[in-house]
Each structure stands twice: as structure tokens, then as C-alpha cells.
Design an enzyme around this catalytic site. Structure first.
Site, PDB file in Angstrom:
ATOM      1  N   SER A 290      23.302  19.675  37.763  1.00  0.00           N
ATOM      2  CA  SER A 290      22.288  19.003  36.952  1.00  0.00           C
ATOM      3  C   SER A 290      21.851  19.900  35.798  1.00  0.00           C
ATOM      4  CB  SER A 290      21.107  18.576  37.832  1.00  0.00           C
ATOM      5  OG  SER A 290      20.211  17.770  37.119  1.00  0.00           O
TER       6      SER A 290
ATOM      7  N   ASP B  47      21.558  12.181  34.482  1.00  0.00           N
ATOM      8  CA  ASP B  47      20.681  11.285  35.241  1.00  0.00           C
ATOM      9  C   ASP B  47      19.233  11.408  34.761  1.00  0.00           C
ATOM     10  OD1 ASP B  47      19.986  13.747  36.336  1.00  0.00           O
ATOM     11  OD2 ASP B  47      20.244  13.127  38.424  1.00  0.00           O
TER      12      ASP B  47
END
Length: 464
Positions: free
Chosen positions: A95, A234
Site C-alpha cells: 500500500s 485503494d
């Protein structure tokens, strides 16, 4: 740190994510969770991701089921592909954290794994390889196109017509998809800041140098907005025409209103101004992390399957729990953190209303948030410090004395304090990295920024 589950899957230092450990977690996932006989695999642009993805793919096939290599693509695109196919999925990504770390995100055929699933995976570790005929490894390249189609179908080719939008490409795995989608919706796209080196963009902690870069780009290129994502896409990042970064929970509120959501499930750290908005019937506060938001959304839908439920996190990741009506078509539920929807929906809403994005934001109730983190904070130090403040009002009152009288203490996740002047300060150790986060909410942007700076300095002096 040793690899472990946090709020967003397994995370750890690359040197500790050995092929043996990655294979062990992959086998454990397959044996502990439903897969539908297929596991799809995606990855981000970290230097370590291709080798880890190769181990994941070989391990899946060795378990006698089909492995589908989707290559580099956004995490929500992988989730959409797996949900559509009734398959499981594994995303190789760390991430927003630095490139010396990486991780795995797991999806069952119905969506993200739950905390119960995490426990089952941990219990299944340490088992030998299967003695079975190997499955096959397939390669697919259409998942990104299906993800783009989701938004072009719902919003149409004129939703962003006339807007000039910059795309900060950096090392986001969504950089090509962002350009393609925004162009298809009618915008003029200006690509900026491409990088062959991985850049750990954290949408909740944009540093002053990057903010100055955004302001310069917006002025130089005459942009109506600048957009980007974190590494695995995301989480969105959006600025207005001046380069001002719009917090993720503001994007979430605007998106929810534009789609007609009535019930919101959000972490306790989300901006509380949604409680002053007439658009929402119910606000459910959760612990921080998408598994907790999803669990709350599922509970609301179990009680009322027709409920117009949505969720989001302060980092901007958006979860849609009902079939929404877009300007041009329907938008099916996607209960995993998404970057595209909270980028597109506020921009389309502002254009439809004849407003700038800044004007749309300015019309919301006046509550302002600021957030940042300290890095390289030993996890045990952070936990011990929080435990001291939770358990003993003496040290707590002393540490927070500059902000005045504490009126309430919320222990839902970390330590969240409300003060007599309306200020809120929330401290929390990260669940997946050696970081310590501080969230602030106040009645003015300047006050929020000043209080954040104050406590970051105090925390650094105490924890380092």
C-alpha cells in the site's frame, strides 16, 4: 518488524517476506478460506512485488487449483474481478508504506477477508505442501478494462466534460487507468510526476513539499483538479483548482451524498461533520480499518437488505454497499476500498451543480481535520504510551494540558479525546507499520493544523 496481520492484510519487511513465509501464508489462506477453485493474483509497482507474486502463483498451482495472473493493477480492480468471477484473490502490495516493506491482501469470493478469516489463516500456518496434481497458471489482461467500464457505464462520457484534470502518476498502479477513465468521462487529462522509482504516497499524510508541488502544478497547467492514489490504488488523493488537498473523509461525504446513501459506516476517526448533514439517517462509528467498516455495513444490510449503506475511511477509500444510480447508469455494490469512485463522484457532482470543487467543499458543515504520522516508532513503545494515557488520568491531563479540559474519552480505537472548546485529538499506533498516527478535528483549518503540529512535536519528544 516481523510480518503480521494489520488492518490491511499481511505486512512486513521485504527481507522477512521470504519465499517460504509467503508460500506458507498462501497455503494457509487456500486451506482456511473458500476460493471457488481459483485464486486471482495482482501486484503493485514495488521492486519486490514481481518475485513475491511469482511465489504466490506457484504455490496456488501447487495446491491443485487455478492461479490467474492479472499482473499490475489496482487492488479494487482485482477485487472487482474476483467478485465477478466468484474467485478468491491475493494482492501483493504494501500500500502506502515504503518500498523496503511489502505484503499480501486476501479476498474470498465474497470480498475482503474478515478478522475471523485472519484467525483461521493463522491457525492453518505450518502445513506441508499438498500432494496433489498441480493446477494451472493462467494470464489475464482484461481486469483493468472491466474496472474502467464500471465507471464509464455509470457516469457517461460527458460527466467531466470541460474539466482540465491533472493526474499525479508517480508509482501508482492506477496511473494508466486514471488517465483512461477520466478521458473517457470527458475530461482533458494532464499527466504529471511519472516515476520509475516507488514513491510511498500516503493520502492521509501529504508532506509540505508535495503540497507545494501540487499548488505549483495547478497554477502552471490551469487545472480544475489534481488527482492521484496511493501505491495500490485503494485510496484516492484529490486537490481543488488551487492545489489544496481535500481530505478523504470529505470526499467520502460528498460521494455518499451524490449517490444517495442514507446509512454511513465510518471509522471513529472520520470527520464528524456528517452528523450535521441532513442527507444521512444513521451514522455507525467503527474501529479503524476496512474489515471493521465492512462488518458494520454487513450488519446494517442483514437488518435491512434494502438499506442504502456506504462506508469510507479518512484515507478516502470508499465502499459501496447498494446499487446506486449514476448520471448515466447503475453502479453495482463494491464493498472494498476503492479509489476511482471518490475521485469521480465529487468532480461530477460539482460540474453538474455548476460549482468548482472548492465551492462544493465550502458548502459543507464547517468542521476541519488534519492528520499525520511519526515513522519508525517501535510498536511496543507506542502501545505502552497509549496504555499509560488510557489508564491514568493524571499523565493524560498533563500531556494534553495545552488544549484545555477533556470532556470525553473514546477508546473505540486508540485514544480519542474531546475538549471543551470542541477540539478533538485522536492518537493511535498503526496496525500494520511502525508508525504512530495523530488525527485532529477543530472548527477551523488553521486550528486543526496548529493542534496537529503541537502534538506531533510532543509525541516525537516522548516516543523517539
Amino acid at each position: 518488524m516481523a510480518p503480521k496481520f494489520g488492518t490491511s492484510g499481511l505486512r512486513g519487511l521485504v527481507v522477512e517476506l521470504t519465499p517460504e513465509l509467503v508460500a506458507d501464508y498462501t497455503r494457509a489462506f487456500i486451506r482456511a478460506c473458500p476460493t471457488g477453485g481459483t485464486v486471482m493474483v495482482g501486484q503493485d509497482y514495488r521492486p519486490s512485488s514481481p518475485d513475491i507474486a511469482e511465489v504466490v502463483l506457484r504455490t496456488i498451482a501447487a495446491e491443485g487449483i487455478t492461479a490467474v495472473d492479472l499482473g499490475t493493477l489496482p487492488t479494487p480492480a482485482l477485487a472487482l474481478a474476483s467478485l465477478t468471477a466468484g474467485a478468491a484473490a491475493i494482492m501483493v502490495t504494501g500500500s502506502h508504506i515504503p518500498a523496503d516493506r511489502n505484503g499480501l491482501k486476501f479476498y474470498v469470493p465474497t470480498g475482503e477477508i474478515t478478522k475471523h478469516d485472519e484467525g483461521a489463516i493463522l491457525s492453518a500456518l505450518g502445513q506441508p505442501s499438498a500432494e496433489t496434481a498441480p493446477g494451472r497458471i493462467e494470464v489475464r489482461t482484461d481486469a483493468g478494462a472491466r474496472y474502467v467500464e464500471r465507471y464509464t457505464t455509470a457516469f457517461g462520457d460527458a460527466a467531466l466534460a470541460g474539466l482540465r484534470i491533472g493526474v499525479y502518476e508517480h508509482s501508482s498502479v492506477a496511473r494508466e487507468i486514471l488517465k483512461e477513465t477520466l478521458t473517457a468521462l470527458g475530461a482533458t487529462v494532464v499527466p504529471l510526476g511519472f516515476s520509475d522509482t516507488f514513491i510511498p504516497v500516503d493520502t492521509e499524510a501529504v508532506d509540505p513539499e508535495t503540497r507545494a508541488l501540487f499548488r505549483g502544478w495547478c497554477a502552471e497547467h490551469g487545472l480544475d483538479a489534481l488527482v492521484s492514489t496511493d501505491g495500490d490504488a485503494d485510496r484516492p488523493m484529490v486537490t481543488d483548482a488551487s492545489g489544496e488537498v481535500i481530505p478523504g473523509d470529505i470526499l467520502g461525504a460528498l460521494t455518499s451524498r451524490s449517490l444517495g446513501a442514507r446509512v454511513l459506516c465510518v471509522p471513529v476517526s472520520a470527520n464528524s461533520m456528517i452528523r450535521q448533514m441532513p442527507d444521512f439517517e444513521r451514522i455507525v462509528a467503527t474501529k479503524i480499518g476496512s474489515p471493521f467498516v465492512i462488518a458494520a455495513m454487513e450488519a446494517q444490510l442483514a437488518a435491512d437488505p434494502t438499506a442504502r449503506v456506504a462506508g469510507y475511511e479518512p484515507n478516502g477509500g470508499y465502499l459501496l454497499g447498494f446499487t446506486a444510480q449514476g448520471p448515466a447508469g447503475l453502479l453495482a455494490p463494491l464493498m472494498t476500498r476503492d479509489c476511482l469512485l471518490p475521485i469521480i463522484a465529487p468532480l461530477a457532482a460539482a460540474k453538474a451543480a455548476g460549482l468548482s470543487l472548492a465551492d462544493l467543499v465550502a458548502a459543507l458543515p464547517p468542521r476541519f481535520t488534519a492528520a499525520d504520522r511519526l515513522t519508525e516508532i517501535p510498536t511496543e513503545n507506542a502501545k505502552d504510551f497509549i496504555a499509560t494515557l488510557k489508564d491514568d488520568p493524571g499523565p493524560r491531563d498533563a500531556f494534553f494540558a495545552p488544549t484545555g479540559r477533556i470532556t470525553s474519552v473514546d477508546l473505540t480505537d486508540g485514544l480519542r479525546l474531546s475538549f471543551a472548546d470542541g477540539t478533538v485529538v485522536h492518537l493511535r499506533p498503526s496496525g500494520n507499520a511502525p508508525e504512530f498516527r495523530c488525527y485532529v478535528e477543530a472548527d477551523s483549518k488553521q486550528a486543526a493544523a496548529e493542534v496537529l503540529a503541537l502534538y506531533l512535536d510532543k509525541l516525537a519528544a516522548r516516543l523517539r
